[in-house]
Design an enzyme around this catalytic site. Structure first.
Site, mmCIF file in Angstrom:
data_model
loop_
_atom_site.group_PDB
_atom_site.id
_atom_site.type_symbol
_atom_site.label_atom_id
_atom_site.label_comp_id
_atom_site.label_asym_id
_atom_site.label_seq_id
_atom_site.Cartn_x
_atom_site.Cartn_y
_atom_site.Cartn_z
ATOM 1 N N ASP B 71 0.758 -1.253 -0.047
ATOM 2 C CA ASP B 71 -0.071 -0.090 0.181
ATOM 3 C C ASP B 71 0.988 1.109 0.031
ATOM 4 O OD1 ASP B 71 1.138 -0.063 2.541
ATOM 5 O OD2 ASP B 71 -0.839 0.109 3.784
ATOM 6 N N CYS B 74 5.107 -0.263 2.605
ATOM 7 C CA CYS B 74 5.440 -1.728 2.686
ATOM 8 C C CYS B 74 6.897 -1.554 2.898
ATOM 9 C CB CYS B 74 5.534 -2.304 1.334
ATOM 10 S SG CYS B 74 6.005 -1.925 -0.379
ATOM 11 N N HIS B 258 8.243 -2.905 -4.697
ATOM 12 C CA HIS B 258 7.648 -3.526 -3.407
ATOM 13 C C HIS B 258 8.831 -4.167 -2.636
ATOM 14 C CE1 HIS B 258 4.494 -5.379 -0.976
ATOM 15 N NE2 HIS B 258 4.874 -6.583 -1.190
#
Lengths: 166, 265
Positions: B71, B74, B258
């Site tokens: 989101d 991370c 990510h």
């Protein structure tokens, strides 16, 4: 659901009621709901909005203060950064990275250390200094740019109406 | 993002699209359970040989991984979880006290920099309480820690405070970071960089912030970068350690955009 938002809103509201800030007052629309505020803004002196008295709501979600509140004027307003339905569109009500609205990179964005108070202070300064970059009311923005005298006249009409409504 | 015809793409379309992305993100756990490293294969395209080769390499060194919700928080969430997890497992009071003093000093720095103490304290106290409870043995297991990390009253406040802690560190050590900021972003001051790229929730962080996070907390981190690129090297997985040459205590998997947590064999 998080208590964090409610605790924070309660703290902000009691602080504002203990130490009021010049130019606006704030309370709850309904005493059992901390997430919806009613605010009264006094038209700032030495501006076109002087003498006006404007009613607005601030709506918060349980993601506050991670996410900003939404502000709507209930009193009809004529301003480049206020939609015709009253919704306020200024940079502090948008988080960083939300670039769809065309604000400059340096403009103040919503951060979790902002508050209802910092939003209202920004809105009051917006009244006398519209941001031309991201108009919400395109007609008002055009008039403000190209026909200042007409714009002033129109704002004064809205200010008078706000006084009558009181 | 795909090209969109701006004339037919209204603000409400934009908002709807944002909401869809958000609800998709919210269906994944904030901090997931440990999983066998083998399951990582499914997280990538199984037909991509390049990536599968890199995963083979990872499996040599790591046995388990843990997902963190993508989101935008991370990296910070994975970092903080790993730091706290180490405190829970090793029960090292020196490290726990050190981290707590890092927190306390950062609050003082932020107040000196002009940040509003009353509002910051809401976030600070949640994180400080968490670290205190670890120190006092009230959070005894990693499962209990995981519970706290997903608790609605804790999950965001602790991330929010970390963002301000890193911001204070970067502003106070501006000389060190400003060359990178000037070189890789269009910001010209630390203040504007921190406010725009760091302090807002859900904002993905860049490498400058990753490096500053480790320095601010005195933690050594190793990133294992797994992407589809072919590297001209016998070792396919690119490894970066912060600070450079240090002995890492926490490990993360980096895929473009990510971060997840890795556990050594």
């Amino acid at each position: 659901m998080s208590n964090h938002a409610a605790l924070r809103l309660g703290k902000e509201l009691s602080e504002l009621q203990k130490n009021p800030v010049e130019g606006f007052s704030a309370g709850l629309v309904d005493d059992s709901n901390l997430f919806e505020w009613e605010v009264f803004i006094v038209g700032p002196p030495d501006t076109l909005y002087e003498g006006g008295f404007f009613r607005a709501t601030l709506k918060f979600t349980d993601e506050y203060p991670n996410k900003p509140p939404v502000m709507h004027f209930l009193t009809p307003m004529w301003h480049p950064n206020i939609y015709k339905d009253g919704k306020v569109c200024i940079s502090i009500l948008h988080p960083p990275g939300d670039d769809e609205y065309g604000y400059e990179k340096s403009s103040e964005r919503w951060l979790p250390i902002h508050s209802a108070e910092s939003v209202l202070i920004s809105v009051i300064s917006m009244l006398s200094a519209p941001n031309d970059e991201s108009p919400a009311n395109i007609d008002a923005a055009k008039q403000w740019r190209e026909q200042k005298d007409e714009y002033k006249k129109k704002v004064k009409q809205f200010v008078r109406k706000s006084q009558e409504e009181m | 993002m795909d090209h969109v015809d701006s004339s037919s793409f209204s603000m409400s379309d934009y908002e709807r699209q944002q909401e869809e992305i958000e609800s998709e993100t919210k269906s994944s756990p904030i901090v997931g359970d440990k999983q066998s490293i083998e399951s990582l294969r499914q997280a990538y395209n199984p037909d991509n040989e390049q990536v599968q080769k890199k995963i083979n390499e990872l499996i040599q060194n790591y046995s388990v991984w843990r997902t963190v919700r993508g989101d935008g928080n991370c990296f910070i969430r994975a970092f903080l979880f790993s730091v706290c997890e180490e405190l829970v497992l090793k029960k090292d009071t020196t490290k726990q006290k050190h981290f707590q003093s890092v927190l306390k000093n950062s609050l003082e720095s932020l107040v000196n920099l002009g940040y509003p103490e009353m509002l910051l304290d809401d976030f600070y106290s949640v994180l400080d309480d968490l670290v205190t409870e670890i120190g006092e043995g009230k959070i005894k297991s990693v499962d209990e820690l995981q519970q706290r990390f997903v608790d609605p009253d804790t999950k965001d406040a602790i991330i929010c405070y970390m963002r301000f802690l890193i911001s204070a560190y970067m502003q106070l050590n501006g000389d060190e970071y400003i060359p990178y900021v000037l070189g890789t972003t269009d910001h010209v001051t630390m203040d504007s960089y921190c406010k725009t790229e760091l302090e807002g929730m859900y904002k993905e962080v860049d490498n400058i912030i990753v490096s500053a996070t480790c320095a601010a907390c005195g933690v050594s981190l190793r990133l294992e970068c797994v992407d589809a690129q072919n590297r001209d090297s016998t070792q396919q997985v690119q490894t970066i350690t912060f600070p450079d040459q240090s002995e890492p205590t926490i490990f993360m998997l980096y895929r473009p955009g990510h971060y997840d947590i890795l556990y050594k064999r």
